[in-house]
Write a protein that holds these residues in place. Structure first.
Motif, short mmCIF file in Angstrom:
data_model
loop_
_atom_site.label_atom_id
_atom_site.label_comp_id
_atom_site.label_asym_id
_atom_site.label_seq_id
_atom_site.Cartn_x
_atom_site.Cartn_y
_atom_site.Cartn_z
N LEU A 274 0.81 -1.44 0.01
CA LEU A 274 0.02 0.12 0.13
C LEU A 274 0.67 1.27 -0.05
N LYS A 275 2.05 1.32 0.69
CA LYS A 275 2.78 2.45 0.53
C LYS A 275 3.58 2.69 -0.63
N ILE A 276 3.61 1.61 -1.72
CA ILE A 276 4.00 1.87 -3.17
C ILE A 276 3.08 2.60 -3.65
N PHE A 277 1.79 2.39 -3.17
CA PHE A 277 0.52 2.97 -4.32
C PHE A 277 -0.03 4.21 -3.39
N ASP A 278 0.82 4.71 -2.56
CA ASP A 278 0.67 6.22 -1.90
C ASP A 278 -0.26 6.20 -1.00
N ILE A 279 -0.69 5.18 -0.21
CA ILE A 279 -1.77 4.98 0.65
C ILE A 279 -1.18 4.96 2.02
N LYS A 280 -1.50 6.25 2.79
CA LYS A 280 -0.97 6.25 4.17
C LYS A 280 -1.45 4.98 5.04
N THR A 281 -0.55 4.37 5.59
CA THR A 281 -1.01 3.22 6.40
C THR A 281 -0.31 3.16 8.05
N SER A 282 -0.85 2.68 8.73
CA SER A 282 -0.38 2.10 10.22
C SER A 282 -0.72 0.69 10.39
N MET A 283 0.04 0.01 11.15
CA MET A 283 -0.09 -1.33 11.48
C MET A 283 -0.15 -1.76 12.87
N MET A 284 -0.64 -2.97 13.07
CA MET A 284 -0.72 -3.41 14.48
C MET A 284 -0.88 -4.66 14.86
N PHE A 285 -0.16 -5.55 15.47
CA PHE A 285 0.01 -6.89 15.73
C PHE A 285 0.27 -7.10 16.90
N GLY A 286 0.08 -8.30 17.54
CA GLY A 286 0.30 -8.68 18.66
C GLY A 286 1.74 -8.72 19.16
N LYS A 287 2.68 -9.18 18.27
CA LYS A 287 4.17 -9.24 18.43
C LYS A 287 5.08 -8.12 18.54
N SER A 387 -12.97 -5.67 -15.48
CA SER A 387 -12.65 -4.49 -16.03
C SER A 387 -12.06 -3.49 -14.63
N PHE A 388 -12.96 -3.59 -13.60
CA PHE A 388 -12.31 -2.91 -12.31
C PHE A 388 -11.25 -3.50 -11.64
N ILE A 389 -10.99 -4.76 -11.73
CA ILE A 389 -9.76 -5.26 -10.77
C ILE A 389 -8.50 -5.60 -11.62
N ASP A 390 -8.83 -5.87 -12.79
CA ASP A 390 -7.43 -6.60 -13.70
C ASP A 390 -6.50 -5.23 -13.89
N PRO A 391 -6.59 -3.87 -13.86
CA PRO A 391 -5.56 -3.17 -13.97
C PRO A 391 -4.71 -3.12 -12.67
N TYR A 392 -5.45 -3.24 -11.58
CA TYR A 392 -4.54 -3.35 -10.37
C TYR A 392 -3.83 -4.48 -9.95
N ILE A 393 -4.52 -5.79 -10.66
CA ILE A 393 -3.97 -7.16 -10.56
C ILE A 393 -2.57 -6.94 -11.30
N GLN A 395 -0.78 -4.33 -12.22
CA GLN A 395 0.32 -3.40 -11.47
C GLN A 395 1.08 -4.14 -10.30
N ILE A 396 0.20 -4.88 -9.68
CA ILE A 396 0.83 -5.66 -8.53
C ILE A 396 1.93 -6.62 -9.08
N GLN A 397 1.48 -7.46 -10.10
CA GLN A 397 2.39 -8.24 -10.63
C GLN A 397 3.72 -7.73 -11.02
N GLU A 398 3.54 -6.71 -11.73
CA GLU A 398 4.64 -5.82 -12.34
C GLU A 398 5.62 -5.37 -11.50
N THR A 399 4.87 -4.85 -10.27
CA THR A 399 5.65 -4.17 -8.94
C THR A 399 6.58 -5.31 -8.23
N LEU A 400 5.85 -6.85 -8.27
CA LEU A 400 6.52 -7.72 -7.58
C LEU A 400 7.96 -8.08 -8.61
N LYS A 401 7.81 -8.20 -9.76
CA LYS A 401 8.87 -8.50 -10.50
C LYS A 401 10.11 -8.00 -10.26
N GLY A 402 10.21 -6.55 -9.91
CA GLY A 402 11.36 -6.23 -9.86
C GLY A 402 11.98 -5.84 -8.46
#
Length: 684
Positions: A274-287, A387-393, A395-402
């Motif tokens: 999500l950071k790659i797509f400029d979405i401001k995030t926080s995270m929280m988990f037990g450990k 048509s709504f989902i395929d562009p993002y899928i 982009q994710i695949q291209e991002t993971l490659k490099g």
């Protein structure tokens, strides 16, 4: 006029009519509470009467204020006698939230509260306890260690509250809760607030509460009426694309969203995506570090970030006032967990939305949810148009490659999900059978508008191709002679009986092997076979005699979500000899198909006990060190005061001596002057 208004407010069933003292009432009104929620309206008067309470209501119904208001009202002012009230929470976040609400409600009183949670410095917590708090807000694990290590007495405790008690017992804190209960006086009042009442909690209540008053609300409607639920059919490798579509297109960056994931590895992976797509995030988990968890939650509450990625550590009690949406990235395995996750939104009359990603193997859980929480209402379920989902899928695949770092996180996330799925409870038999006939590939009703008409037709055409199953084999296609079809039909019929017989033989051989293995294990372990055990005196069968899952008196089959043979009676041992005997017991492991030591065996029990003892010793040692440093500090302060007092005395004496000396010098000067005057007078 004022009298009429006061009478009107008292008759309206507001906080004014509950008999609260002036300071408590002003604190409640200052907090912004005007009209009590249903749970507050019923629980507060009952607690003020001094009754033990079991209050059950859905999350977001105002349970925290329902027990804090009467506690503040009863304690009223600060006392130096010791701790007078305990509030026990299952998670650190809930404890932090509770103390925050207490500080706001008790602003006009001089009551003191101390927070005891894991992940914080022990020395700071010892300092808080030494200041003489009236109320302790704590998590059960850290509290038991500090009570035993620091020798803190709870004899003066008047009220004990267990918040989200069902989660506390499900998380394995029953032993710690029992230890705390043994330290309390018999005259204490117990307040128990929970969303559900599981069996182990019910057994605990039966033995500890005295004629409790049960307050049960929202039993018919478990989910908030202000909550909109959306269920999307999603493939596992396309979930990231669906999440990006929801956050960027459907929800936008103006709304606050919590995303629930199954594992912390998945949280870390999605955080980077999500950071790659400029979405401001926080995270929280037990450990995660406690300080980091607090900082991230604070950022999200202040709307510095718009997406909070969490595991189920935030599924209970955490109140985020401006929260608009919840996304179940991994669909919860139990309806109860779904209720608690969705309880983060649609709180206190505010509207909210819950988006759910459901994979094909998770539809059974959805069917269970429909029965348990949605009252068999029709579920709006379907897919989001391609048509709504395929562009993002893409982009994710291209991002993971490099991106090798992201690939590494992805791999860790996938491995953790494999382990998570193994530990996941199965859906009920009825849920699974319903899932088999449930239609999952249609377009979601949310997207069935005139603008998407072409997309719907396209998806229907693709679905028709996908679902097409030819009625004949490749040998029968375009066959001109009828005899060829007849030959193939006869061959298929003869093969079907052979296949059935082969399956039956394989099943019989497998059952025979399992039986031989079982007998072998029984001989090695020295356990009494089932037939001999049934003949022994005092044997109690788990099901009635000559009964099974099928009703013998009729042709009707009795369906059940659980097999009655799976029910067992568990009796907890309380002595060393019984504990050792219990640890040595063997149980049949269905996966391994052999007998294994119960609860990890005696070695596991010893390891756990050793770990607990080490932690207790650590707390004791730190308490001793803290006591020594405190004593030194106090002695130093006393010494400094003594020194200052000595200095002041010396200064006073010095001033007096200086004054006397000055006066003597003055007198001597006067005498010299007079003598000189006489001498000069004679000469003249």
């Amino acid at each position: 006029m004022e009298e009429q208004q006061s009478k009107k407010s008292k008759s309206s069933g507001g906080f004014q009519s509950m008999g609260l003292n002036k300071q408590t009432l002003l604190g409640v009104l200052k907090k912004g509470y005007r009209v009590p929620t249903p749970i507050q309206r019923k629980a507060i008067p009952a607690i003020l009467r001094g009754n033990d309470i079991i209050a059950m209501a859905r999350t977001g119904s105002g349970k925290t204020a329902a027990y804090l208001v009467p506690i503040i009202n009863r304690l009223e002012t600060h006392s130096t006698e010791g701790v007078r009230s305990l509030i026990i929470c299952p998670t650190r976040e809930l404890a932090l939230q509770t103390i925050k609400v207490f500080n706001e409600l008790g602003k006009l009183t001089n009551l003191k509260a101390s927070l005891i949670i894991g992940g914080s410095k022990l020395s700071d917590q010892f300092d808080n306890l030494s200041s003489g708090p009236d109320i302790i807000v704590a998590t059960p694990g850290r509290l038991t260690f500090i009570l035993e290590g620091a020798n803190i007495s709870l004899n003066r405790v008047e009220m004990v509250c267990f918040d989200e008690a069902d989660l506390m017992f499900e998380s394995g804190f029953s032993e710690q809760v029992s230890d705390i209960m043994r330290m309390l006086p018999p005259t204490r009042q117990i307040l128990l607030f929970s969303a559900t009442l599981p069996r182990n909690l019910a057994e605990f209540l039966k033995n500890t509460l005295k004629q409790p008053e049960i307050i049960r609300l929202d039993t018919e409607e478990r989910l908030s009426p202000d909550l909109d639920n959306f269920f999307y059919h999603v493939k596992e490798h396309e979930k990231e694309g669906h999440l990006l579509y929801l956050l960027l297109d459907l929800i936008g960056d103006k709304e606050q969203t919590v995303v629930f994931c199954a594992t912390r590895h998945e949280v870390e992976y999605l955080n980077e995506v999500l950071k790659i797509f400029d979405i401001k995030t926080s995270m929280m988990f037990g450990k995660a570090d406690q300080q980091e968890r607090e900082i991230n939650l604070k950022k999200f509450r202040k709307q510095e970030t718009h997406v909070l990625l969490v595991t189920d550590v935030a599924a209970r009690g955490v109140d985020i006032p401006e929260l608009d949406n919840v996304i179940n990235y991994d669909f919860p395995a139990t309806p109860k967990l779904y209720i608690h996750r969705c309880g983060r939104v649609a709180r206190a009359g505010r509207m909210g939305k819950c988006y759910n990603f459901v994979q094909t193997d998770e539809v059974g859980y959805l069917m269970d949810l429909q029965v348990f929480a949605l009252e068999n209402k029709e579920i709006e379920f379907g897919v989001i148009p391609r048509s709504f989902i395929d562009p993002y899928i893409y982009q994710i695949q291209e991002t993971l490659k490099g991106n090798y770092d992201l690939e590494f996180l992805k791999k860790g996330s996938d491995n953790s999900l494999i382990m998570y799925k193994k530990s996941k409870p199965l859906a009920s038999g009825e849920g699974i059978s319903k899932a088999k006939v449930f239609s999952i590939d249609q377009i979601h009703p949310q997207f069935k508008s005139q603008d998407n008409k072409d997309e719907i037709l396209k998806d229907q055409w693709l679905k028709g191709i996908k679902d097409y199953r030819p009625k004949s084999t490749v040998f029968e296609i375009d066959s001109s002679k009828l005899t060829q079809q007849q030959v193939m039909a006869a061959t298929r019929l003869s093969h079907s009986t052979r296949i059935i017989n082969a399956i039956r033989r394989n099943k019989e051989e497998k059952e025979k092997e399992e039986k031989e293995q079982l007998e072998k294990e029984l001989k090695e372990s020295g356990t009494i076979p089932m037939e001999e055990e049934q003949k022994s005196a005092g044997y109690i069968p788990s099901v009635p005699k000559k009964r099974s899952l099928f009703d013998d008196t009729s042709d009707r089959i009795i369906y059940s979500t659980r097999n009655p043979l799976d029910f067992t009676v568990e009796i907890a041992a309380d002595e060393e000899a019984d504990l050792k005997a219990q640890a040595k017991q063997r149980v049949w492991d269905r996966k391994k198909k052999k007998f294994v030591m119960a609860s990890g065996g005696l070695d596991q029990h010893r390891r756990e006990m050793k770990k607990k003892m080490e932690e207790k010793e650590k707390v004791k040692q730190q308490f001793k060190e803290w006591s020594k440093t405190k004593e030194k500090k106090e002695n130093k302060e006393k010494g400094a005061k003594m020194n200052t007092s000595v200095k002041t005395k010396e200064q006073v004496l010095k001033k007096k001596m200086m004054k006397i000396r000055h006066e003597e010098q003055k007198k001597a000067a006067d005498i010299r002057r007079k003598k000189n005057e006489k001498r000069y007078g004679k000469k003249k």
